[in-house]
Write a protein that holds these residues in place. Sequence first.
Motif, mmCIF file in Angstrom:
data_model
loop_
_atom_site.group_PDB
_atom_site.id
_atom_site.type_symbol
_atom_site.label_atom_id
_atom_site.label_comp_id
_atom_site.label_asym_id
_atom_site.label_seq_id
_atom_site.Cartn_x
_atom_site.Cartn_y
_atom_site.Cartn_z
ATOM 1 N N MET A 1 0.845 -1.323 -0.078
ATOM 2 C CA MET A 1 0.252 -0.038 0.009
ATOM 3 C C MET A 1 0.731 1.236 0.082
ATOM 4 O O MET A 1 1.871 1.404 0.867
ATOM 5 C CB MET A 1 -0.858 -0.122 1.149
ATOM 6 N N ASN A 2 0.446 2.043 -0.767
ATOM 7 C CA ASN A 2 1.127 3.365 -0.847
ATOM 8 C C ASN A 2 1.193 4.335 0.491
ATOM 9 O O ASN A 2 0.439 4.057 1.436
ATOM 10 C CB ASN A 2 0.846 4.053 -2.174
ATOM 11 N N THR A 3 2.138 5.268 0.585
ATOM 12 C CA THR A 3 2.148 5.915 1.829
ATOM 13 C C THR A 3 0.946 6.822 1.908
ATOM 14 O O THR A 3 0.210 7.167 0.852
ATOM 15 C CB THR A 3 3.263 6.773 1.905
ATOM 16 N N ILE A 4 0.347 7.204 2.882
ATOM 17 C CA ILE A 4 -1.123 7.855 2.946
ATOM 18 C C ILE A 4 -0.532 9.344 2.739
ATOM 19 O O ILE A 4 0.275 9.990 2.987
ATOM 20 C CB ILE A 4 -1.447 7.793 4.575
ATOM 21 N N ASN A 5 -1.671 9.940 2.040
ATOM 22 C CA ASN A 5 -1.855 11.335 1.607
ATOM 23 C C ASN A 5 -3.086 11.947 1.661
ATOM 24 O O ASN A 5 -3.926 11.057 1.772
ATOM 25 C CB ASN A 5 -1.040 11.404 0.234
ATOM 26 N N ASP A 6 -3.463 13.238 1.090
ATOM 27 C CA ASP A 6 -4.623 13.597 0.966
ATOM 28 C C ASP A 6 -5.688 13.284 0.043
ATOM 29 O O ASP A 6 -6.977 13.322 0.270
ATOM 30 C CB ASP A 6 -4.509 15.088 0.744
ATOM 31 N N ASN A 7 -4.996 12.252 -0.723
ATOM 32 C CA ASN A 7 -6.138 11.839 -1.852
ATOM 33 C C ASN A 7 -6.383 10.406 -1.411
ATOM 34 O O ASN A 7 -7.579 9.920 -2.107
ATOM 35 C CB ASN A 7 -5.146 11.747 -3.090
ATOM 36 N N ASN A 8 -5.740 9.732 -0.675
ATOM 37 C CA ASN A 8 -5.981 7.925 -0.479
ATOM 38 C C ASN A 8 -6.186 7.817 1.114
ATOM 39 O O ASN A 8 -6.307 6.699 1.458
ATOM 40 C CB ASN A 8 -4.958 7.331 -0.954
ATOM 41 N N TYR A 9 -6.396 8.802 1.950
ATOM 42 C CA TYR A 9 -6.488 8.490 3.156
ATOM 43 C C TYR A 9 -7.991 7.849 3.390
ATOM 44 O O TYR A 9 -8.048 7.135 4.316
ATOM 45 C CB TYR A 9 -6.622 10.119 4.185
ATOM 46 N N ASN A 10 -8.799 8.000 2.590
ATOM 47 C CA ASN A 10 -10.096 7.227 2.950
ATOM 48 C C ASN A 10 -9.955 5.557 2.861
ATOM 49 O O ASN A 10 -10.700 5.031 3.431
ATOM 50 C CB ASN A 10 -11.158 7.577 1.934
ATOM 51 N N GLU A 11 -9.210 5.316 1.736
ATOM 52 C CA GLU A 11 -8.929 3.698 1.548
ATOM 53 C C GLU A 11 -7.938 3.340 2.668
ATOM 54 O O GLU A 11 -8.545 2.465 3.022
ATOM 55 C CB GLU A 11 -7.845 3.727 0.448
ATOM 56 N N TRP A 12 -7.194 4.319 3.484
ATOM 57 C CA TRP A 12 -6.407 3.757 4.709
ATOM 58 C C TRP A 12 -7.302 3.610 5.756
ATOM 59 O O TRP A 12 -7.396 2.767 6.581
ATOM 60 C CB TRP A 12 -5.579 4.701 4.795
ATOM 61 N N VAL A 13 -8.386 4.467 5.838
ATOM 62 C CA VAL A 13 -9.316 4.700 6.945
ATOM 63 C C VAL A 13 -10.256 3.132 6.895
ATOM 64 O O VAL A 13 -10.385 2.634 7.871
ATOM 65 C CB VAL A 13 -10.191 5.887 7.091
ATOM 66 N N GLU A 14 -10.587 2.980 5.482
ATOM 67 C CA GLU A 14 -11.598 1.722 5.440
ATOM 68 C C GLU A 14 -10.646 0.701 5.552
ATOM 69 O O GLU A 14 -11.342 -0.339 6.389
ATOM 70 C CB GLU A 14 -11.823 1.799 3.872
ATOM 71 N N ARG A 15 -9.584 0.520 5.336
ATOM 72 C CA ARG A 15 -8.864 -0.832 5.724
ATOM 73 C C ARG A 15 -8.330 -1.000 7.124
ATOM 74 O O ARG A 15 -8.429 -1.958 7.712
ATOM 75 C CB ARG A 15 -7.028 -0.547 5.054
ATOM 76 N N PHE A 16 -8.311 0.463 7.916
ATOM 77 C CA PHE A 16 -7.987 0.438 9.191
ATOM 78 C C PHE A 16 -9.456 -0.265 9.946
ATOM 79 O O PHE A 16 -9.397 -1.043 10.960
ATOM 80 C CB PHE A 16 -7.892 1.692 9.880
ATOM 81 N N LEU A 17 -10.565 0.219 9.324
ATOM 82 C CA LEU A 17 -11.770 -0.018 10.043
ATOM 83 C C LEU A 17 -12.377 -1.707 9.909
ATOM 84 O O LEU A 17 -13.085 -2.153 10.553
ATOM 85 C CB LEU A 17 -12.939 0.741 9.497
ATOM 86 N N ASP A 18 -11.596 -2.113 8.683
ATOM 87 C CA ASP A 18 -11.846 -3.428 8.393
ATOM 88 C C ASP A 18 -10.635 -4.427 8.966
ATOM 89 O O ASP A 18 -10.827 -5.681 8.797
ATOM 90 C CB ASP A 18 -11.801 -3.787 6.991
ATOM 91 N N ALA A 19 -9.942 -3.850 9.893
ATOM 92 C CA ALA A 19 -8.869 -4.415 10.661
ATOM 93 C C ALA A 19 -7.910 -5.037 9.573
ATOM 94 O O ALA A 19 -7.482 -6.286 9.668
ATOM 95 C CB ALA A 19 -9.324 -5.640 11.531
ATOM 96 N N GLU A 20 -7.720 -4.388 8.424
ATOM 97 C CA GLU A 20 -6.735 -4.824 7.648
ATOM 98 C C GLU A 20 -5.337 -4.209 7.346
ATOM 99 O O GLU A 20 -4.560 -4.202 6.652
ATOM 100 C CB GLU A 20 -7.259 -4.965 6.038
#
Length: 196
Positions: A1-20
Amino acid sequence: MNTINDNNYNEWVERFLDAETTLEQERELYAYFSRPDLPAEAERYRRMFGWYDSLAPSSAPAATTTPAQTPTATAPSSSPLRILPLRPWQWAGIAAAVALLVTVGINLRHTSSDLGHIGDDGYIYSGYIMRDGKKITDPTLISAEFDRVDRDIAGHLAAMDSHIDSYSEQAHKEIAASFDIDDPEIRELVWSALEL
């Protein structure tokens, strides 16, 4: 997974909430949402990730190796349970509560052993009764007094029941008479409703 930035933070949040997410990715999320220059849409997650960050244990020291040893990891030194030191007045309160509980327990123990005589009818007699200014301690006389009181109460309750029944019957008749119904079917319906 790429580093977190202003464009992809939603994907990171979804993965976090899905425990991934891994622990390292979670640390990146905490760091990202602690930045002062977040996009307006990302602000809604700031408090949530700040809370999660406050729960994260402090980073453990790295594993150490020496030529003669195998790699070992040390556990975090902070315990999740912290007992705060108590002030003298708090210790006094705890001591008073313990003393009160011990006193009540001892008194209950003595009281339960001093219940007294159990009569033939199952009553527990402890102490005495007063009748006509005289102190009566004989369990047989006390039992007879209890029986007399039980009979008196039962008689009063039966009298009250009969009065209530007569008043109820009289009230039903007066209500039915107030309808002045000529049709026998309707009269029967009203009487059956009042007899409930």
